[in-house]
Design an enzyme around this catalytic site. Structure first.
Site, PDB file in Angstrom:
ATOM      1  CD  GLU A  57      -2.775  -1.234   2.440  1.00  0.00           C
ATOM      2  OE1 GLU A  57      -2.685  -0.339   3.312  1.00  0.00           O
ATOM      3  OE2 GLU A  57      -3.632  -2.136   2.464  1.00  0.00           O
ATOM      4  CG  PHE A  86       4.948   0.044  -5.791  1.00  0.00           C
ATOM      5  CD1 PHE A  86       4.992   1.165  -6.602  1.00  0.00           C
ATOM      6  CD2 PHE A  86       5.471   0.139  -4.503  1.00  0.00           C
ATOM      7  CE1 PHE A  86       5.529   2.359  -6.141  1.00  0.00           C
ATOM      8  CE2 PHE A  86       6.006   1.328  -4.031  1.00  0.00           C
ATOM      9  CZ  PHE A  86       6.038   2.446  -4.853  1.00  0.00           C
ATOM     10  CB  ILE A  87      -0.531  -4.151  -7.977  1.00  0.00           C
ATOM     11  CG1 ILE A  87      -0.807  -3.614  -6.563  1.00  0.00           C
ATOM     12  CG2 ILE A  87      -1.063  -5.577  -8.144  1.00  0.00           C
ATOM     13  CD1 ILE A  87       0.023  -4.230  -5.437  1.00  0.00           C
ATOM     14  CB  THR A  88       3.608  -7.264 -10.830  1.00  0.00           C
ATOM     15  OG1 THR A  88       4.707  -6.663 -10.156  1.00  0.00           O
ATOM     16  CG2 THR A  88       4.076  -7.863 -12.150  1.00  0.00           C
ATOM     17  CD  GLU A 173       6.475 -12.538  -4.451  1.00  0.00           C
ATOM     18  OE1 GLU A 173       5.452 -12.867  -3.823  1.00  0.00           O
ATOM     19  OE2 GLU A 173       6.716 -11.367  -4.795  1.00  0.00           O
ATOM     20  NE  ARG A 174      10.493 -12.753   0.674  1.00  0.00           N
ATOM     21  CZ  ARG A 174       9.881 -12.575   1.819  1.00  0.00           C
ATOM     22  NH1 ARG A 174       9.948 -13.496   2.763  1.00  0.00           N
ATOM     23  NH2 ARG A 174       9.195 -11.472   2.052  1.00  0.00           N
ATOM     24  N   GLY A 270      32.013   0.326 -21.679  1.00  0.00           N
ATOM     25  CA  GLY A 270      32.264   1.752 -21.899  1.00  0.00           C
ATOM     26  C   GLY A 270      30.955   2.484 -22.148  1.00  0.00           C
TER      27      GLY A 270
HETATM   28  C1  FAD Z   1       8.642  -3.246  -9.998  1.00  0.00           C
HETATM   29  C2  FAD Z   1       7.917  -3.558  -8.737  1.00  0.00           C
HETATM   30  C3  FAD Z   1       6.925  -4.542  -8.729  1.00  0.00           C
HETATM   31  C4  FAD Z   1       6.231  -4.819  -7.552  1.00  0.00           C
HETATM   32  N1  FAD Z   1       5.206  -5.742  -7.587  1.00  0.00           N
HETATM   33  C5  FAD Z   1       4.439  -5.910  -6.461  1.00  0.00           C
HETATM   34  C6  FAD Z   1       3.281  -6.753  -6.513  1.00  0.00           C
HETATM   35  O1  FAD Z   1       2.967  -7.384  -7.530  1.00  0.00           O
HETATM   36  N2  FAD Z   1       2.509  -6.853  -5.396  1.00  0.00           N
HETATM   37  C7  FAD Z   1       2.809  -6.183  -4.236  1.00  0.00           C
HETATM   38  O2  FAD Z   1       2.077  -6.329  -3.271  1.00  0.00           O
HETATM   39  N3  FAD Z   1       3.905  -5.382  -4.163  1.00  0.00           N
HETATM   40  C8  FAD Z   1       4.723  -5.216  -5.242  1.00  0.00           C
HETATM   41  N4  FAD Z   1       5.812  -4.390  -5.204  1.00  0.00           N
HETATM   42  C9  FAD Z   1       6.085  -3.668  -3.961  1.00  0.00           C
HETATM   43  C10 FAD Z   1       7.324  -4.161  -3.207  1.00  0.00           C
HETATM   44  O3  FAD Z   1       7.115  -5.435  -2.689  1.00  0.00           O
HETATM   45  C11 FAD Z   1       7.623  -3.099  -2.129  1.00  0.00           C
HETATM   46  O4  FAD Z   1       8.062  -1.928  -2.812  1.00  0.00           O
HETATM   47  C12 FAD Z   1       8.660  -3.576  -1.147  1.00  0.00           C
HETATM   48  O5  FAD Z   1       8.158  -4.603  -0.330  1.00  0.00           O
HETATM   49  C13 FAD Z   1       9.160  -2.429  -0.238  1.00  0.00           C
HETATM   50  O6  FAD Z   1       8.108  -1.732   0.333  1.00  0.00           O
HETATM   51  P1  FAD Z   1       8.095  -0.119   0.245  1.00  0.00           P
HETATM   52  O7  FAD Z   1       8.247   0.246  -1.182  1.00  0.00           O
HETATM   53  O8  FAD Z   1       6.912   0.357   0.983  1.00  0.00           O
HETATM   54  O9  FAD Z   1       9.433   0.324   1.001  1.00  0.00           O
HETATM   55  P2  FAD Z   1       9.561   0.636   2.581  1.00  0.00           P
HETATM   56  O10 FAD Z   1       8.970  -0.479   3.354  1.00  0.00           O
HETATM   57  O11 FAD Z   1       9.064   2.015   2.824  1.00  0.00           O
HETATM   58  O12 FAD Z   1      11.148   0.604   2.756  1.00  0.00           O
HETATM   59  C14 FAD Z   1      11.995   1.740   2.554  1.00  0.00           C
HETATM   60  C15 FAD Z   1      13.405   1.344   2.994  1.00  0.00           C
HETATM   61  O13 FAD Z   1      13.389   1.010   4.387  1.00  0.00           O
HETATM   62  C16 FAD Z   1      14.002  -0.249   4.561  1.00  0.00           C
HETATM   63  N5  FAD Z   1      13.395  -0.945   5.694  1.00  0.00           N
HETATM   64  C17 FAD Z   1      12.089  -1.186   5.917  1.00  0.00           C
HETATM   65  N6  FAD Z   1      11.921  -1.876   7.048  1.00  0.00           N
HETATM   66  C18 FAD Z   1      13.158  -2.095   7.560  1.00  0.00           C
HETATM   67  C19 FAD Z   1      13.669  -2.774   8.719  1.00  0.00           C
HETATM   68  N7  FAD Z   1      12.847  -3.387   9.572  1.00  0.00           N
HETATM   69  N8  FAD Z   1      15.002  -2.793   8.920  1.00  0.00           N
HETATM   70  C20 FAD Z   1      15.835  -2.185   8.048  1.00  0.00           C
HETATM   71  N9  FAD Z   1      15.425  -1.544   6.935  1.00  0.00           N
HETATM   72  C21 FAD Z   1      14.104  -1.496   6.692  1.00  0.00           C
HETATM   73  C22 FAD Z   1      13.739  -0.995   3.275  1.00  0.00           C
HETATM   74  O14 FAD Z   1      14.632  -2.087   3.105  1.00  0.00           O
HETATM   75  C23 FAD Z   1      13.951   0.108   2.256  1.00  0.00           C
HETATM   76  O15 FAD Z   1      15.320   0.245   2.015  1.00  0.00           O
HETATM   77  C24 FAD Z   1       6.555  -4.126  -6.355  1.00  0.00           C
HETATM   78  C25 FAD Z   1       7.573  -3.161  -6.358  1.00  0.00           C
HETATM   79  C26 FAD Z   1       8.248  -2.879  -7.527  1.00  0.00           C
HETATM   80  C27 FAD Z   1       9.326  -1.830  -7.505  1.00  0.00           C
END
Ligand code: FAD
Length: 308
Positions: A57, A86-88, A173-174, A270
């Site tokens: 979200e 960010f939903i694929t 997934e991972r 390069g």
């Molecule tokens: C191309 C793409 C496709 C995607 N597809 C999907 C999808 O199909 N479905 C879906 O549900 N989501 C999807 N996502 C979302 C993706 O899973 C999230 O962007 C991701 O989980 C990170 O969440 P966030 O963007 O809210 O980052 P945040 O949670 O806000 O994180 C910001 C930073 O804080 C760090 N951080 C957060 N918590 C901690 C902690 N406890 N300790 C240390 N560091 C921390 C993170 O590592 C990151 O560096 C997609 C994202 C992208 C870019």
């Protein structure tokens, strides 16, 4: 695994096939009832229905327990409100598996449930595909739920079991990300090796310089280490023995390696390495998100550390 590898090997980041087939379909296959399976799996197999999984979200990604999308019971239905980002496959999807709070909105994991939501339900709308740095061919969108009425029969598994289902499926997934990343790294090395053998500098191919040969040797060695680990994890998948920690380790280590290999590949090209007509430049923008989605690599380390 073959499909994922072949897609990575041709540098195709455009199609969300594996998310559809190996993630969304798996939720329905593993946790759906017979009616849900009959309704969706045949259509998903033929491609008539495209699936997406909506967890993230605008306000929360890594901290999945803090989602704010709610599904409030109303007779035989739930009324869903909230949004996902960010939903694929989000823009193209016909069906979404959506993480919602059926319990207390401020509650933790036990408040999370998964709902199957058809894209044509009244109140379900989609934003335009988001403008990403790379993966331009792949649709990544925002989804909005405004008083969407969803029958309770669309619940996957049981109320409050959503988080457990997510954790179970996220391991695979991972692993998928690790599979695509190791194949991507093999591709990046191959395309770089081809290039440096052809490009001449100071009268000799770039590959003739010790720096180049050492870089290629380092990349080859590390990719081989990654390949053995990924294959070993895959053996464990087949025996249903893959641990959460191993899946997290594979995801974080191999996606980091892919970034490193691609970056070295760009350097060895390069200026041409910065031009999008070259596969290595496309890999540079297309592969970066592997360290972010599926749980960021920092979250992977958190999860691994808990088992030590
Ligand atoms: C191309 C793409 C496709 C995607 N597809 C999907 C999808 O199909 N479905 C879906 O549900 N989501 C999807 N996502 C979302 C993706 O899973 C999230 O962007 C991701 O989980 C990170 O969440 P966030 O963007 O809210 O980052 P945040 O949670 O806000 O994180 C910001 C930073 O804080 C760090 N951080 C957060 N918590 C901690 C902690 N406890 N300790 C240390 N560091 C921390 C993170 O590592 C990151 O560096 C997609 C994202 C992208 C870019």
């Amino acid at each position: 695994m073959i499909l994922m590898e072949e897609q990575a090997r041709v540098g195709d980041s455009a199609s969300g096939f594996s998310l559809h087939s190996d993630i969304v379909a798996n939720y329905i296959l593993n946790f759906g009832n017979e009616e849900q399976k009959q309704k969706w799996l045949p259509k998903m197999a033929t491609g008539e229905a495209v699936g997406s999984i909506a967890m993230t979200e605008p306000g929360t990604g890594s901290d999945l327990q803090s989602i704010r999308t709610t599904a409030v019971a109303d007779g035989d239905d739930y009324i869903v409100n909230g949004s996902k980002i960010f939903i694929t496959n989000g823009y193209l999807c016909d069906v979404a598996v959506v993480a919602v709070k059926t319990g207390d909105i401020n509650g933790g994991a036990q408040s999370v449930s998964l709902l199957i939501i058809e894209a044509d339900r009244k109140g379900f709308s989609k934003g335009r595909p988001l403008k990403k740095v790379g993966m331009k061919g792949q649709d990544t969108a925002e989804l909005f739920f405004d008083n969407v009425r969803v029958p309770k029969s669309n619940l996957l598994g049981m109320e409050g079991m959503g988080f457990i289902m997510l954790m179970k499926e996220l391991a695979w997934e991972r692993m998928m990300i690790a599979i695509m990343c190791v194949a991507g790294a093999e591709f990046a090395l191959a395309t770089t090796a081809d290039y440096v053998k052809q490009r001449k500098v100071f009268g000799k191919p770039v590959s003739a310089y010790q720096n180049t040969r050492f870089k290629l040797a380092e990349m080859r060695s590390e990719i081989q280490v990654a390949r053995v680990f990924v294959d070993r994890c895959m053996e464990q998948v087949l025996k249903s023995e893959l641990s959460v920690e191993a899946a997290c380790a594979a995801k974080y280590w191999v996606s980091d390696l892919l970034s490193k290999v691609v970056d070295e590949g760009v350097q060895l090209h390069g200026g041409y390495g910065y031009m999008l007509e070259y596969p290595i430049a496309r890999a540079y923008v297309d592969t970066r998100a592997n360290r972010i989605y599926g749980g960021t690599n920092e979250i992977m380390k958190e999860l691994i550390s808990r088992s030590i």
